[in-house]
Design an enzyme around this catalytic site. Structure first.
Site, PDB file in Angstrom:
ATOM      1  N   SER A  78       0.785  -0.944   0.144  1.00 18.45           N
ATOM      2  CA  SER A  78      -0.095   0.057   0.006  1.00 18.45           C
ATOM      3  C   SER A  78       0.782   1.335   0.083  1.00 18.45           C
ATOM      4  O   SER A  78       1.692   1.600   0.936  1.00 18.45           O
ATOM      5  CB  SER A  78      -0.881  -0.030   1.200  1.00 18.45           C
ATOM      6  OG  SER A  78      -1.343   1.320   1.401  1.00 18.45           O
ATOM      7  N   HIS A 102      -1.055  -1.650  -4.014  1.00 15.85           N
ATOM      8  CA  HIS A 102      -2.404  -1.242  -3.489  1.00 15.85           C
ATOM      9  C   HIS A 102      -2.526   0.378  -3.399  1.00 15.85           C
ATOM     10  O   HIS A 102      -1.801   0.968  -2.573  1.00 15.85           O
ATOM     11  CB  HIS A 102      -2.395  -1.906  -2.096  1.00 15.85           C
ATOM     12  CG  HIS A 102      -3.754  -1.539  -1.380  1.00 15.85           C
ATOM     13  ND1 HIS A 102      -4.777  -2.554  -1.578  1.00 15.85           N
ATOM     14  CD2 HIS A 102      -4.242  -0.854  -0.370  1.00 15.85           C
ATOM     15  CE1 HIS A 102      -5.748  -2.276  -0.777  1.00 15.85           C
ATOM     16  NE2 HIS A 102      -5.417  -1.352   0.095  1.00 15.85           N
ATOM     17  N   ASP A 121      -5.121   3.239  -2.160  1.00 20.23           N
ATOM     18  CA  ASP A 121      -6.107   3.349  -1.136  1.00 20.23           C
ATOM     19  C   ASP A 121      -6.775   4.843  -1.533  1.00 20.23           C
ATOM     20  O   ASP A 121      -5.994   5.938  -1.309  1.00 20.23           O
ATOM     21  CB  ASP A 121      -5.767   3.695   0.319  1.00 20.23           C
ATOM     22  CG  ASP A 121      -5.196   2.206   0.782  1.00 20.23           C
ATOM     23  OD1 ASP A 121      -6.095   1.446   0.893  1.00 20.23           O
ATOM     24  OD2 ASP A 121      -3.970   2.102   1.207  1.00 20.23           O
ATOM     25  N   MET A 171      -9.601   7.429  -1.033  1.00 21.64           N
ATOM     26  CA  MET A 171     -10.696   8.104  -0.045  1.00 21.64           C
ATOM     27  C   MET A 171     -11.141   9.620   0.002  1.00 21.64           C
ATOM     28  O   MET A 171     -10.212  10.330  -0.821  1.00 21.64           O
ATOM     29  CB  MET A 171      -9.706   8.115   1.370  1.00 21.64           C
ATOM     30  CG  MET A 171      -9.141   6.695   2.021  1.00 21.64           C
ATOM     31  SD  MET A 171      -8.408   6.897   3.307  1.00 21.64           S
ATOM     32  CE  MET A 171      -7.086   5.428   3.346  1.00 21.64           C
ATOM     33  N   HIS A 227      -8.301   0.221  -3.922  1.00 24.31           N
ATOM     34  CA  HIS A 227      -9.440  -0.124  -3.054  1.00 24.31           C
ATOM     35  C   HIS A 227      -9.963   1.286  -2.761  1.00 24.31           C
ATOM     36  O   HIS A 227      -9.456   2.401  -2.173  1.00 24.31           O
ATOM     37  CB  HIS A 227      -8.678  -0.183  -1.453  1.00 24.31           C
ATOM     38  CG  HIS A 227      -9.533  -0.513  -0.471  1.00 24.31           C
ATOM     39  ND1 HIS A 227      -8.859  -0.506   0.936  1.00 24.31           N
ATOM     40  CD2 HIS A 227     -10.656  -0.542  -0.180  1.00 24.31           C
ATOM     41  CE1 HIS A 227      -9.530  -0.609   1.747  1.00 24.31           C
ATOM     42  NE2 HIS A 227     -10.813  -0.650   1.239  1.00 24.31           N
ATOM     43  N   MET A 258     -12.441   3.785  -1.025  1.00 26.93           N
ATOM     44  CA  MET A 258     -13.234   4.022   0.065  1.00 26.93           C
ATOM     45  C   MET A 258     -14.082   5.399  -0.048  1.00 26.93           C
ATOM     46  O   MET A 258     -13.467   6.442   0.235  1.00 26.93           O
ATOM     47  CB  MET A 258     -12.294   4.208   1.316  1.00 26.93           C
ATOM     48  CG  MET A 258     -11.724   2.827   1.667  1.00 26.93           C
ATOM     49  SD  MET A 258      -9.941   2.833   2.801  1.00 26.93           S
ATOM     50  CE  MET A 258      -9.049   2.933   0.987  1.00 26.93           C
ATOM     51  N   MET A 293     -11.214  -5.838   6.266  1.00 26.19           N
ATOM     52  CA  MET A 293     -10.333  -4.925   6.846  1.00 26.19           C
ATOM     53  C   MET A 293     -10.127  -5.139   8.235  1.00 26.19           C
ATOM     54  O   MET A 293     -11.037  -5.387   9.035  1.00 26.19           O
ATOM     55  CB  MET A 293     -11.088  -3.549   6.713  1.00 26.19           C
ATOM     56  CG  MET A 293     -11.576  -2.848   5.320  1.00 26.19           C
ATOM     57  SD  MET A 293      -9.917  -2.453   4.638  1.00 26.19           S
ATOM     58  CE  MET A 293      -9.150  -1.451   6.014  1.00 26.19           C
ATOM     59  N   GLY A 337      -1.106   2.591   9.513  1.00 24.04           N
ATOM     60  CA  GLY A 337      -0.336   2.676  10.748  1.00 24.04           C
ATOM     61  C   GLY A 337      -1.451   2.590  12.163  1.00 24.04           C
ATOM     62  O   GLY A 337      -0.742   2.797  12.983  1.00 24.04           O
ATOM     63  N   ASP A 388      -6.433  -6.471   5.072  1.00 26.10           N
ATOM     64  CA  ASP A 388      -5.705  -5.199   4.792  1.00 26.10           C
ATOM     65  C   ASP A 388      -6.182  -4.248   6.140  1.00 26.10           C
ATOM     66  O   ASP A 388      -7.077  -4.001   6.812  1.00 26.10           O
ATOM     67  CB  ASP A 388      -6.878  -4.367   3.664  1.00 26.10           C
ATOM     68  CG  ASP A 388      -5.920  -3.099   3.718  1.00 26.10           C
ATOM     69  OD1 ASP A 388      -5.149  -2.483   4.310  1.00 26.10           O
ATOM     70  OD2 ASP A 388      -6.699  -2.389   2.786  1.00 26.10           O
TER      71      ASP A 388
HETATM   72  C1  DX5 Z   1      -6.633   1.774   5.764  1.00 28.40           C
HETATM   73  C2  DX5 Z   1      -6.124   1.257   4.310  1.00 28.40           C
HETATM   74  C3  DX5 Z   1      -5.003   0.359   4.256  1.00 28.40           C
HETATM   75  C4  DX5 Z   1      -3.605   1.066   4.849  1.00 28.40           C
HETATM   76  C5  DX5 Z   1      -2.810  -0.269   5.565  1.00 28.40           C
HETATM   77  O1  DX5 Z   1      -7.612   2.564   5.492  1.00 28.40           O
HETATM   78  O2  DX5 Z   1      -6.964   0.568   3.648  1.00 28.40           O
HETATM   79  O3  DX5 Z   1      -4.651   0.023   3.062  1.00 28.40           O
HETATM   80  O4  DX5 Z   1      -3.012   1.594   4.027  1.00 28.40           O
HETATM   81  O5  DX5 Z   1      -1.712   0.305   6.118  1.00 28.40           O
HETATM   82  P1  DX5 Z   1      -1.037  -0.422   7.373  1.00 28.40           P
HETATM   83  O6  DX5 Z   1      -0.407  -1.516   6.782  1.00 28.40           O
HETATM   84  O7  DX5 Z   1       0.066   0.688   7.865  1.00 28.40           O
HETATM   85  O8  DX5 Z   1      -2.097  -0.683   8.421  1.00 28.40           O
HETATM   86 ZN    ZN Z   2      -6.473  -0.411   1.675  1.00 29.86          ZN
END
Ligand code: DX5
Ligand code: ZN
Length: 220
Positions: free
Chosen positions: A8, A33, A35, A37, A66, A68, A137, A145, A175
């Site tokens: 990611s 990956h 993300d 948002m 992904h 969101m 999730m 983090g 994830d």
């Molecule tokens: C969270 C994302 C994840 C995130 C994972 O909303 O969908 O993909 O980047 O990050 P880590 O591996 O740091 O939890």
């Molecule tokens: Zn993700």
């Protein structure tokens, strides 16, 4: 059993995105990956089709995108045109998930359904026959983090069992908060694809060491 690592870029250094993705690729990750948002479905705002298109020019690895966002069906053509290989949409915000997943498949992209930690496994059973991926999730989406929620291992197990019954080719991806230890637990429960941001891009010894320690955790 497949064992795929999806890096990611949410924790990558965006001043050096090309270099960071190439380092992850050289270290042997399987997917990149992305993300997406919108500040509405989740509290954070991140990237859109433009970044997917940028990643497409940097790497030939599959792009695991992904979404969101609210109303994901409005944007799937844009993400497909930008070069997404997997498009995963959440069950929580999608009253027409059936149609959305079929539309993703019709675009030639692998469709996936995503469940937040508070959403029970059964809520996606009716659409499992339409997907190539079920993304569990293991944190509340919005930020990298965060800490892994251990109860999600049981959800992986339930989804794997139901997929084995009705659609065995599809895989479970997980994830959020993935470390080598959590990867082992999720893999034993039946997960085959593992998303990691912090464990790769913020590893103390660098990206390659991060990928190596995740890869080393896979059961043999
Ligand atoms: C969270 C994302 C994840 C995130 C994972 O909303 O969908 O993909 O980047 O990050 P880590 O591996 O740091 O939890
Ligand atoms: Zn993700």
């Amino acid at each position: 059993m497949r064992q795929l690592i999806s890096a990611s870029i949410l924790s990558a250094d965006f001043a050096n995105l090309g270099d960071q993705i190439r380092q992850a690729e050289d270290a042997g990750v399987d997917w990149i990956h992305v993300d997406v948002m919108d500040g509405r479905f989740v509290p954070n705002i991140t990237m859109g089709p433009f970044i997917v298109e940028t990643c497409r020019r940097i790497t030939s690895l599959p792009l695991d995108v992904h979404l969101m966002i609210l109303e994901p069906e409005r944007y799937i053509t844009d993400f497909s045109n930008a070069g997404a290989n997997n498009l995963t949409v959440h069950i929580e915000n999608n009253p027409n998930s059936h149609r959305t997943l079929q539309k993703i498949r019709a675009l030639g992209v692998h469709p996936g359904i995503v469940l937040n930690p508070g959403t029970p496994a059964e809520s996606v059973f009716q659409v499992l026959n339409l997907v190539d991926l079920v993304l569990v999730m293991s944190v509340n989406p919005g930020y990298s983090g965060q800490s892994f929620i251990p109860e999600m291992v049981q959800k992986v197990k339930e989804l794997r069992q139901e997929l084995d019954r009705i659609h065995p080719e599809a895989m479970v991806e997980i994830d959020g908060g993935i470390t080598p230890d959590h990867l082992i637990a999720a893999a034993e429960a039946g997960a085959e694809a593992f998303v990691a941001a912090t464990a790769i891009f913020k590893h103390m010894q660098g990206i390659s060491a991060g990928v190596k320690s995740l890869r080393g955790a896979f059961p043999v």
